[in-house]
Design a protein around this motif. Sequence first.
Motif, PDB file in Angstrom:
ATOM      1  N   ILE A  15     -12.315  -2.528 -14.467  1.00  0.00           N
ATOM      2  CA  ILE A  15     -12.774  -3.774 -13.517  1.00  0.00           C
ATOM      3  C   ILE A  15     -11.329  -4.422 -12.684  1.00  0.00           C
ATOM      4  O   ILE A  15     -12.225  -4.888 -12.376  1.00  0.00           O
ATOM      5  CB  ILE A  15     -13.465  -4.962 -14.488  1.00  0.00           C
ATOM      6  CG1 ILE A  15     -12.551  -5.360 -15.810  1.00  0.00           C
ATOM      7  CG2 ILE A  15     -14.911  -4.423 -15.708  1.00  0.00           C
ATOM      8  CD1 ILE A  15     -12.838  -6.639 -16.155  1.00  0.00           C
ATOM      9  N   ALA A  16     -10.662  -3.523 -13.492  1.00  0.00           N
ATOM     10  CA  ALA A  16      -9.023  -4.020 -12.498  1.00  0.00           C
ATOM     11  C   ALA A  16      -9.212  -3.760 -11.155  1.00  0.00           C
ATOM     12  O   ALA A  16     -10.396  -2.511 -10.775  1.00  0.00           O
ATOM     13  CB  ALA A  16      -7.834  -3.941 -12.979  1.00  0.00           C
ATOM     14  N   PRO A  17      -8.832  -4.359  -9.732  1.00  0.00           N
ATOM     15  CA  PRO A  17      -9.172  -4.167  -8.556  1.00  0.00           C
ATOM     16  C   PRO A  17      -8.074  -2.943  -8.843  1.00  0.00           C
ATOM     17  O   PRO A  17      -7.444  -2.585  -8.761  1.00  0.00           O
ATOM     18  CB  PRO A  17      -8.694  -5.775  -8.002  1.00  0.00           C
ATOM     19  CG  PRO A  17      -8.538  -6.601  -9.112  1.00  0.00           C
ATOM     20  CD  PRO A  17      -8.313  -5.891  -9.756  1.00  0.00           C
ATOM     21  N   ALA A  18      -8.247  -1.826  -7.521  1.00  0.00           N
ATOM     22  CA  ALA A  18      -7.349  -0.539  -7.224  1.00  0.00           C
ATOM     23  C   ALA A  18      -6.293  -1.238  -6.158  1.00  0.00           C
ATOM     24  O   ALA A  18      -6.111  -0.021  -5.870  1.00  0.00           O
ATOM     25  CB  ALA A  18      -8.873   0.260  -6.931  1.00  0.00           C
ATOM     26  N   PHE A  19      -6.627  -2.134  -5.428  1.00  0.00           N
ATOM     27  CA  PHE A  19      -5.436  -2.264  -4.498  1.00  0.00           C
ATOM     28  C   PHE A  19      -5.037  -3.366  -4.946  1.00  0.00           C
ATOM     29  O   PHE A  19      -5.906  -4.475  -5.100  1.00  0.00           O
ATOM     30  CB  PHE A  19      -6.585  -2.116  -2.942  1.00  0.00           C
ATOM     31  CG  PHE A  19      -7.607  -1.260  -3.245  1.00  0.00           C
ATOM     32  CD1 PHE A  19      -6.654  -0.347  -2.328  1.00  0.00           C
ATOM     33  CD2 PHE A  19      -8.918  -1.360  -2.953  1.00  0.00           C
ATOM     34  CE1 PHE A  19      -7.319   1.142  -1.360  1.00  0.00           C
ATOM     35  CE2 PHE A  19      -9.052  -0.138  -3.058  1.00  0.00           C
ATOM     36  CZ  PHE A  19      -8.269   1.136  -1.838  1.00  0.00           C
ATOM     37  N   ALA A  20      -3.490  -4.082  -5.119  1.00  0.00           N
ATOM     38  CA  ALA A  20      -2.474  -4.747  -4.839  1.00  0.00           C
ATOM     39  C   ALA A  20      -3.196  -5.724  -3.867  1.00  0.00           C
ATOM     40  O   ALA A  20      -2.790  -5.350  -2.772  1.00  0.00           O
ATOM     41  CB  ALA A  20      -1.664  -4.584  -5.460  1.00  0.00           C
ATOM     42  N   GLY A 217     -20.672  -0.755  -3.177  1.00  0.00           N
ATOM     43  CA  GLY A 217     -19.477   0.071  -3.239  1.00  0.00           C
ATOM     44  C   GLY A 217     -18.538  -1.274  -4.855  1.00  0.00           C
ATOM     45  O   GLY A 217     -17.541  -1.011  -4.562  1.00  0.00           O
ATOM     46  N   GLY A 218     -19.245  -1.164  -5.661  1.00  0.00           N
ATOM     47  CA  GLY A 218     -18.918  -1.398  -6.205  1.00  0.00           C
ATOM     48  C   GLY A 218     -18.006  -3.571  -6.959  1.00  0.00           C
ATOM     49  O   GLY A 218     -17.794  -3.789  -5.854  1.00  0.00           O
ATOM     50  N   GLN A 219     -17.712  -4.119  -7.713  1.00  0.00           N
ATOM     51  CA  GLN A 219     -17.045  -5.341  -8.185  1.00  0.00           C
ATOM     52  C   GLN A 219     -15.579  -5.153  -7.352  1.00  0.00           C
ATOM     53  O   GLN A 219     -15.727  -6.416  -6.595  1.00  0.00           O
ATOM     54  CB  GLN A 219     -16.606  -5.038  -9.223  1.00  0.00           C
ATOM     55  CG  GLN A 219     -16.006  -6.753  -9.856  1.00  0.00           C
ATOM     56  CD  GLN A 219     -16.003  -6.446 -11.851  1.00  0.00           C
ATOM     57  OE1 GLN A 219     -16.013  -6.371 -11.981  1.00  0.00           O
ATOM     58  NE2 GLN A 219     -15.523  -8.177 -11.881  1.00  0.00           N
ATOM     59  N   HIS A 220     -15.336  -4.078  -6.655  1.00  0.00           N
ATOM     60  CA  HIS A 220     -13.901  -4.656  -6.246  1.00  0.00           C
ATOM     61  C   HIS A 220     -13.684  -3.036  -4.758  1.00  0.00           C
ATOM     62  O   HIS A 220     -13.077  -2.841  -4.229  1.00  0.00           O
ATOM     63  CB  HIS A 220     -12.225  -4.035  -7.594  1.00  0.00           C
ATOM     64  CG  HIS A 220     -12.470  -5.213  -8.106  1.00  0.00           C
ATOM     65  ND1 HIS A 220     -12.269  -6.499  -7.899  1.00  0.00           N
ATOM     66  CD2 HIS A 220     -12.866  -5.106  -8.972  1.00  0.00           C
ATOM     67  CE1 HIS A 220     -12.186  -7.540  -9.203  1.00  0.00           C
ATOM     68  NE2 HIS A 220     -12.556  -5.859  -9.768  1.00  0.00           N
ATOM     69  N   VAL A 266      -9.094  -1.902   2.344  1.00  0.00           N
ATOM     70  CA  VAL A 266      -9.875  -3.581   1.786  1.00  0.00           C
ATOM     71  C   VAL A 266      -9.166  -4.778   2.438  1.00  0.00           C
ATOM     72  O   VAL A 266      -7.879  -3.937   2.701  1.00  0.00           O
ATOM     73  CB  VAL A 266      -9.795  -3.173   0.502  1.00  0.00           C
ATOM     74  CG1 VAL A 266     -10.334  -2.477  -0.128  1.00  0.00           C
ATOM     75  CG2 VAL A 266      -8.521  -3.163  -0.176  1.00  0.00           C
ATOM     76  N   LEU A 267      -9.784  -5.190   3.136  1.00  0.00           N
ATOM     77  CA  LEU A 267      -9.082  -6.752   3.342  1.00  0.00           C
ATOM     78  C   LEU A 267      -8.997  -7.918   2.196  1.00  0.00           C
ATOM     79  O   LEU A 267      -9.948  -8.854   1.707  1.00  0.00           O
ATOM     80  CB  LEU A 267      -9.602  -7.861   4.380  1.00  0.00           C
ATOM     81  CG  LEU A 267     -10.120  -6.823   6.211  1.00  0.00           C
ATOM     82  CD1 LEU A 267     -10.830  -7.427   6.486  1.00  0.00           C
ATOM     83  CD2 LEU A 267      -9.010  -5.678   6.118  1.00  0.00           C
ATOM     84  N   ASN A 268      -7.380  -7.995   1.791  1.00  0.00           N
ATOM     85  CA  ASN A 268      -7.059  -8.162   0.235  1.00  0.00           C
ATOM     86  C   ASN A 268      -6.446  -9.461   0.268  1.00  0.00           C
ATOM     87  O   ASN A 268      -5.696 -10.098  -0.711  1.00  0.00           O
ATOM     88  CB  ASN A 268      -7.273  -7.756  -0.806  1.00  0.00           C
ATOM     89  CG  ASN A 268      -6.359  -6.757  -0.899  1.00  0.00           C
ATOM     90  OD1 ASN A 268      -5.239  -6.919   0.717  1.00  0.00           O
ATOM     91  ND2 ASN A 268      -5.784  -5.738  -1.944  1.00  0.00           N
ATOM     92  N   ASP A 288     -11.703 -10.909  -3.515  1.00  0.00           N
ATOM     93  CA  ASP A 288     -10.934 -10.936  -3.148  1.00  0.00           C
ATOM     94  C   ASP A 288     -10.715 -10.143  -2.043  1.00  0.00           C
ATOM     95  O   ASP A 288      -9.921 -10.553  -1.331  1.00  0.00           O
ATOM     96  CB  ASP A 288      -9.504 -10.451  -4.397  1.00  0.00           C
ATOM     97  CG  ASP A 288      -9.531 -10.582  -5.476  1.00  0.00           C
ATOM     98  OD1 ASP A 288      -9.313 -12.222  -5.709  1.00  0.00           O
ATOM     99  OD2 ASP A 288      -8.781 -10.858  -6.529  1.00  0.00           O
ATOM    100  N   GLU A 289     -11.945  -9.064  -1.973  1.00  0.00           N
ATOM    101  CA  GLU A 289     -11.788  -8.478  -0.514  1.00  0.00           C
ATOM    102  C   GLU A 289     -13.250  -9.304   0.332  1.00  0.00           C
ATOM    103  O   GLU A 289     -14.168  -9.720   0.170  1.00  0.00           O
ATOM    104  CB  GLU A 289     -11.819  -6.544  -0.850  1.00  0.00           C
ATOM    105  CG  GLU A 289     -11.677  -6.676  -1.610  1.00  0.00           C
ATOM    106  CD  GLU A 289     -11.805  -6.988  -3.913  1.00  0.00           C
ATOM    107  OE1 GLU A 289     -11.051  -6.702  -4.524  1.00  0.00           O
ATOM    108  OE2 GLU A 289     -12.971  -6.955  -3.689  1.00  0.00           O
TER     109      GLU A 289
END
Length: 373
Positions: A15-20, A217-220, A266-268, A288-289
Amino acid sequence: MKPSTMKALILALMIAPAFAQQAPPKIPFDSDLKFLKLNYQMNLGEVLSVAINSKGTVVVLNHPGSASSGPLYGNASTQLLEFDSTGKFVRELGKGVYGLGYAHSVRFDKYDNLWVVDKGTHAAMRFDPAGMVTLNLGRRPEGPDEPDYYKGNGLGRGGVAIRPALPHVDGNFRAPSDVAFDSDDNIYISDGYINSRVAKFDKHGNWVKSWGSRGFGGQHANENSSQFNTPHNIGIDRQNNVYVADRGNRRIQVFDRDGKFLRFIVLNVPYDKTRHPVLGDANPNPPDETQPWTICITPGPTQYLFTSDQEPGRIYKLSLDGQILGWLGESGHEPGQFNWIHGIACPSENTLLVADMNNWRVQRLTLHADKAK
């Protein structure tokens, strides 16, 4: 490691974001609200798009509505207003054109033809520099046809099939949103609010292929490539990579021109999640996104990607590989603030024309990236 600990670790990774999260600088800018020489008889309505050609000619896609006639529901509304490079009004294009009902986007191709994508009539049209229609794609529904809201419009919130959309039909659109072109003049339509795909035609308007379907697109925002939830804008770089603003899924998807998925963007950038949006209720669990609404890729030796979100209402400058290089603006009603940016024209990396939709205006921005902090 205990099985319970291992299970928790695996779940956390899933479940962790794929993008910092990125922390790019804020770019200073100036806003010119009077670039277009309007008068009291030319108040704009909702401005959905703006385009600029090689000669500096500007076309504004305006939705004036009707102040004196109805119906309020389903009122056709489209104006194509042309201005010269100094902002002086020149003419109105497309009066009475059959394919114009509720236009969504305008773009110029490299030959200075103007393309208009109409969400309401399910059509895309090409106007030559003289203002004549020289190609039309898709087909406007006939007058007696049922409205689309009876036919189904895809999945509801959370993926529930409330009114499943009808299958795609080659050559036809259902609420298309934007258009782009590759180096061989092939035509790409983001199709759109209902079909949720990218449609490709050759330069003569002949059908080639499509890719994509409705999905989440999923949670993140990093799952299910080629699944779209309102592909809202589209652009193509000089390497013929296709960038799709997958608005509802909070991401940009990048493909080659045959539809092969390449990457997510992504815009995070961190933002104040407690700030109330200009329109609508506050999100009790903001992600976050944020949602990319627009795509504009600059000309010049080095190309940059500009995009924007509804909230916090920022514009972002990115490298083509997805690194956010800077951001500017916020939502609001004052100069330099935005209320639903629906389209961006970017003749250079430091000059932007912004369709500030719900503020009923076009802003001309001058960026000072050299002063970014």
